[in-house]
Design a protein around this motif. Structure first.
Motif, PDB file in Angstrom:
ATOM      1  N   LYS A   1       0.884  -1.172   0.000  1.00  0.00           N
ATOM      2  CA  LYS A   1       0.000   0.000   0.000  1.00  0.00           C
ATOM      3  C   LYS A   1       0.918   1.217   0.000  1.00  0.00           C
ATOM      4  O   LYS A   1       1.710   1.408   0.918  1.00  0.00           O
ATOM      5  CB  LYS A   1      -0.884   0.001   1.241  1.00  0.00           C
ATOM      6  N   ARG A   2       0.829   1.985  -1.045  1.00  0.00           N
ATOM      7  CA  ARG A   2       1.634   3.200  -1.167  1.00  0.00           C
ATOM      8  C   ARG A   2       0.794   4.230  -1.893  1.00  0.00           C
ATOM      9  O   ARG A   2      -0.259   3.917  -2.446  1.00  0.00           O
ATOM     10  CB  ARG A   2       2.959   2.905  -1.887  1.00  0.00           C
ATOM     11  N   LYS A   3       1.239   5.440  -1.889  1.00  0.00           N
ATOM     12  CA  LYS A   3       0.470   6.563  -2.434  1.00  0.00           C
ATOM     13  C   LYS A   3      -0.054   6.294  -3.845  1.00  0.00           C
ATOM     14  O   LYS A   3      -1.194   6.597  -4.162  1.00  0.00           O
ATOM     15  CB  LYS A   3       1.332   7.827  -2.408  1.00  0.00           C
TER      16      LYS A   3
ATOM     17  N   GLN B   1      -3.335   4.281  -3.916  1.00  0.00           N
ATOM     18  CA  GLN B   1      -4.405   4.661  -2.983  1.00  0.00           C
ATOM     19  C   GLN B   1      -5.461   5.524  -3.670  1.00  0.00           C
ATOM     20  O   GLN B   1      -5.178   6.253  -4.609  1.00  0.00           O
ATOM     21  CB  GLN B   1      -3.822   5.438  -1.803  1.00  0.00           C
ATOM     22  N   ASN B   2      -6.664   5.437  -3.130  1.00  0.00           N
ATOM     23  CA  ASN B   2      -7.758   6.283  -3.594  1.00  0.00           C
ATOM     24  C   ASN B   2      -7.904   7.499  -2.674  1.00  0.00           C
ATOM     25  O   ASN B   2      -7.066   7.735  -1.798  1.00  0.00           O
ATOM     26  CB  ASN B   2      -9.063   5.474  -3.678  1.00  0.00           C
TER      27      ASN B   2
ATOM     28  N   GLY C   1      -7.687   6.893   1.109  1.00  0.00           N
ATOM     29  CA  GLY C   1      -6.465   6.324   1.668  1.00  0.00           C
ATOM     30  C   GLY C   1      -6.401   4.804   1.674  1.00  0.00           C
ATOM     31  O   GLY C   1      -5.521   4.234   2.325  1.00  0.00           O
ATOM     32  N   THR C   2      -7.317   4.139   0.966  1.00  0.00           N
ATOM     33  CA  THR C   2      -7.240   2.684   0.858  1.00  0.00           C
ATOM     34  C   THR C   2      -6.746   2.318  -0.544  1.00  0.00           C
ATOM     35  O   THR C   2      -6.733   3.158  -1.445  1.00  0.00           O
ATOM     36  CB  THR C   2      -8.612   2.021   1.115  1.00  0.00           C
ATOM     37  N   VAL C   3      -6.338   1.072  -0.724  1.00  0.00           N
ATOM     38  CA  VAL C   3      -5.877   0.618  -2.036  1.00  0.00           C
ATOM     39  C   VAL C   3      -7.073   0.658  -2.982  1.00  0.00           C
ATOM     40  O   VAL C   3      -8.145   0.131  -2.677  1.00  0.00           O
ATOM     41  CB  VAL C   3      -5.274  -0.797  -1.957  1.00  0.00           C
ATOM     42  N   HIS C   4      -6.898   1.302  -4.131  1.00  0.00           N
ATOM     43  CA  HIS C   4      -8.038   1.487  -5.035  1.00  0.00           C
ATOM     44  C   HIS C   4      -8.394   0.205  -5.786  1.00  0.00           C
ATOM     45  O   HIS C   4      -7.597  -0.725  -5.914  1.00  0.00           O
ATOM     46  CB  HIS C   4      -7.818   2.675  -5.977  1.00  0.00           C
TER      47      HIS C   4
ATOM     48  N   LYS D   1     -12.365  -2.805   3.566  1.00  0.00           N
ATOM     49  CA  LYS D   1     -11.407  -1.775   3.161  1.00  0.00           C
ATOM     50  C   LYS D   1     -10.010  -2.379   3.027  1.00  0.00           C
ATOM     51  O   LYS D   1      -9.557  -3.115   3.893  1.00  0.00           O
ATOM     52  CB  LYS D   1     -11.363  -0.635   4.182  1.00  0.00           C
TER      53      LYS D   1
ATOM     54  N   ASP E   1      -6.818  -1.475   3.524  1.00  0.00           N
ATOM     55  CA  ASP E   1      -6.040  -0.407   4.170  1.00  0.00           C
ATOM     56  C   ASP E   1      -4.658  -0.844   4.645  1.00  0.00           C
ATOM     57  O   ASP E   1      -4.123  -0.308   5.610  1.00  0.00           O
ATOM     58  CB  ASP E   1      -6.847   0.196   5.318  1.00  0.00           C
TER      59      ASP E   1
ATOM     60  N   ARG F   1      -5.908  -8.366   3.270  1.00  0.00           N
ATOM     61  CA  ARG F   1      -5.099  -7.390   4.011  1.00  0.00           C
ATOM     62  C   ARG F   1      -4.017  -8.132   4.777  1.00  0.00           C
ATOM     63  O   ARG F   1      -4.036  -9.352   4.897  1.00  0.00           O
ATOM     64  CB  ARG F   1      -5.971  -6.648   5.039  1.00  0.00           C
TER      65      ARG F   1
END
Length: 158
Positions: A55-57, A60-61, A64-67, A105, A107, A134
């Motif tokens: 999970k990195r920028k 993310q959506n 702030g979660t993985v899109h 989510k 996250d 996750r």
């Protein structure tokens, strides 16, 4: 040892420093959108593939979660590696459809698993089970990618 080209390459690269990362980059290069999630294939065998991505920028959506598309890219990459490592030499495959459910989510870092029945490699539709988890083991995406299996056409002689 197997005579499958992808499994041979996978096992060969495992002998090198950072072999999993090397193999994963090589496989991800087959479809440039796979590279966007920076995946690492952690296990590959006939009818099973597991990969992870952080999970990195970039994945993310707005909350702030993985899109969703990053998750689906992971599912599709795991399915593709499984298919290439499993399909009998006289057959070929192409994706036909994908159904997914987002169950929680995403996250954290993500672990993706693709699996199928070893007896399913017959002409027609083949469902590949795809799931994402996750870090804590919670299922975040659950689905099926249907691939269509057909005979390879005969090779033309030169």
């Amino acid at each position: 040892m197997t005579d499958n080209y992808l499994l041979k390459l996978y096992h060969k690269t495992l002998g090198y420093p950072f072999g999993r990362a090397l193999f994963s980059r090589m496989f991800a290069a087959k479809a440039p959108y796979f590279k966007s999630i920076k995946p690492t294939i952690t296990e590959l065998q006939p009818n099973y593939c597991e990969l992870t991505f952080k999970k990195r920028k970039a994945v993310q959506n707005h909350i702030g979660t993985v899109h969703a598309i990053a998750l689906c890219n992971g599912l599709e990459m795991a399915m593709g590696a499984l298919a290439e490592a499993s399909i009998p030499k006289h057959l070929r495959w192409i994706p036909k459809g994908m159904t997914v459910n987002y169950t929680a989510k995403a996250d954290s870092d993500i672990r993706i698993v693709a699996s199928t029945d070893p007896q399913a490699w017959k002409l027609g539709d083949l469902p590949v089970i795809v799931q994402g988890f996750r870090r804590d083991g919670t299922l975040v995406i659950d689905g099926v990618i249907t691939i269509y299996i057909s005979e390879k056409p005969p090779r033309k002689s030169a």
